[in-house]
Design a protein around this motif. Structure first.
Motif, PDB file in Angstrom:
ATOM      1  N   ASP A 114       0.833  -1.208   0.000  1.00 28.70           N
ATOM      2  CA  ASP A 114       0.000   0.000   0.000  1.00 28.70           C
ATOM      3  C   ASP A 114       0.868   1.258   0.000  1.00 28.70           C
ATOM      4  O   ASP A 114       0.556   2.235  -0.688  1.00 28.70           O
ATOM      5  N   ALA A 115       1.962   1.234   0.757  1.00 28.51           N
ATOM      6  CA  ALA A 115       2.874   2.384   0.782  1.00 28.51           C
ATOM      7  C   ALA A 115       3.511   2.588  -0.591  1.00 28.51           C
ATOM      8  O   ALA A 115       3.663   3.723  -1.056  1.00 28.51           O
ATOM      9  N   GLU A 116       3.852   1.501  -1.253  1.00 32.54           N
ATOM     10  CA  GLU A 116       4.462   1.615  -2.582  1.00 32.54           C
ATOM     11  C   GLU A 116       3.443   2.132  -3.602  1.00 32.54           C
ATOM     12  O   GLU A 116       3.774   2.947  -4.463  1.00 32.54           O
ATOM     13  N   LEU A 117       2.202   1.710  -3.486  1.00 31.37           N
ATOM     14  CA  LEU A 117       1.162   2.233  -4.387  1.00 31.37           C
ATOM     15  C   LEU A 117       0.987   3.736  -4.189  1.00 31.37           C
ATOM     16  O   LEU A 117       0.806   4.483  -5.156  1.00 31.37           O
ATOM     17  N   ALA A 118       1.059   4.202  -2.959  1.00 29.86           N
ATOM     18  CA  ALA A 118       0.975   5.645  -2.692  1.00 29.86           C
ATOM     19  C   ALA A 118       2.168   6.362  -3.315  1.00 29.86           C
ATOM     20  O   ALA A 118       2.032   7.476  -3.840  1.00 29.86           O
ATOM     21  N   ARG A 119       3.326   5.732  -3.291  1.00 28.71           N
ATOM     22  CA  ARG A 119       4.522   6.330  -3.873  1.00 28.71           C
ATOM     23  C   ARG A 119       4.389   6.488  -5.385  1.00 28.71           C
ATOM     24  O   ARG A 119       4.899   7.450  -5.963  1.00 28.71           O
ATOM     25  N   PHE A 120       3.693   5.551  -6.035  1.00 27.69           N
ATOM     26  CA  PHE A 120       3.423   5.700  -7.470  1.00 27.69           C
ATOM     27  C   PHE A 120       2.711   7.031  -7.716  1.00 27.69           C
ATOM     28  O   PHE A 120       3.079   7.788  -8.615  1.00 27.69           O
ATOM     29  N   GLY A 121       1.688   7.309  -6.913  1.00 29.39           N
ATOM     30  CA  GLY A 121       0.941   8.554  -7.056  1.00 29.39           C
ATOM     31  C   GLY A 121       1.811   9.777  -6.885  1.00 29.39           C
ATOM     32  O   GLY A 121       1.648  10.773  -7.596  1.00 29.39           O
ATOM     33  N   GLU A 122       2.746   9.712  -5.946  1.00 24.86           N
ATOM     34  CA  GLU A 122       3.664  10.826  -5.720  1.00 24.86           C
ATOM     35  C   GLU A 122       4.546  11.084  -6.943  1.00 24.86           C
ATOM     36  O   GLU A 122       5.057  12.186  -7.128  1.00 24.86           O
ATOM     37  N   HIS A 123       4.721  10.067  -7.787  1.00 28.37           N
ATOM     38  CA  HIS A 123       5.522  10.196  -9.000  1.00 28.37           C
ATOM     39  C   HIS A 123       4.646  10.410 -10.238  1.00 28.37           C
ATOM     40  O   HIS A 123       5.120  10.295 -11.375  1.00 28.37           O
ATOM     41  N   GLY A 124       3.371  10.688 -10.022  1.00 29.25           N
ATOM     42  CA  GLY A 124       2.473  10.970 -11.138  1.00 29.25           C
ATOM     43  C   GLY A 124       2.125   9.753 -11.976  1.00 29.25           C
ATOM     44  O   GLY A 124       1.826   9.878 -13.163  1.00 29.25           O
ATOM     45  N   ILE A 125       2.144   8.589 -11.359  1.00 28.65           N
ATOM     46  CA  ILE A 125       1.824   7.349 -12.063  1.00 28.65           C
ATOM     47  C   ILE A 125       0.550   6.768 -11.473  1.00 28.65           C
ATOM     48  O   ILE A 125       0.461   6.535 -10.262  1.00 28.65           O
ATOM     49  N   ASP A 126      -0.441   6.542 -12.320  1.00 27.97           N
ATOM     50  CA  ASP A 126      -1.682   5.891 -11.910  1.00 27.97           C
ATOM     51  C   ASP A 126      -1.386   4.406 -11.760  1.00 27.97           C
ATOM     52  O   ASP A 126      -1.012   3.747 -12.733  1.00 27.97           O
TER      53      ASP A 126
END
Length: 114
Positions: A25-37
């Motif tokens: 879940d933390a890694e999925l949130a990090r995707f968002g921080e990098h502008g990746i859906d």
């Protein structure tokens, strides 16, 4: 916005699954921080993995599919890993395929192909 699907072995099928799911879940949130859906498709050996994965692959045209180490590092799961790879190839032919070394570098794995 770029898109990534992370395909991994379901943490609930492994000891300490809650800790692994929290890391995912933390890694999925990090995707968002990098502008990746990003989204995740979790599969379990000997479960209806095929239909769940095909449904996830069909949700949208993914730019990259990141395949987790839990699926490919266990020699006993080699036929299952091959099945997963062929499903990705068949149902998301436009997507690049990336491999992480662990949950915590899935964003970097995706970024290599975006």
């Amino acid at each position: 916005m770029s898109s990534a699907l992370v395909v991994g072995y379901d943490p609930q099928a492994i000891l300490d699954g809650e800790a692994l799911r929290a890391a995912l879940d933390a890694e999925l949130a990090r995707f968002g921080e990098h502008g990746i859906d990003a989204d995740v498709a979790l599969v379990v050996y000997d479960a209806p993995a095929e239909s769940a994965l095909v449904a996830a692959l069909a949700r949208q045209p993914w730019d990259v599919v990141v395949v987790g180490g839990g699926l490919r590092k266990n020699e006993e799961l080699l036929p299952f890993f091959e099945r997963i790879m062929n499903l990705i190839h068949r149902h998301a032919p436009q997507a690049s395929i990336a491999f992480n070394t662990g949950i915590g570098d899935s964003v970097e794995a995706a970024q290599r192909w975006l």
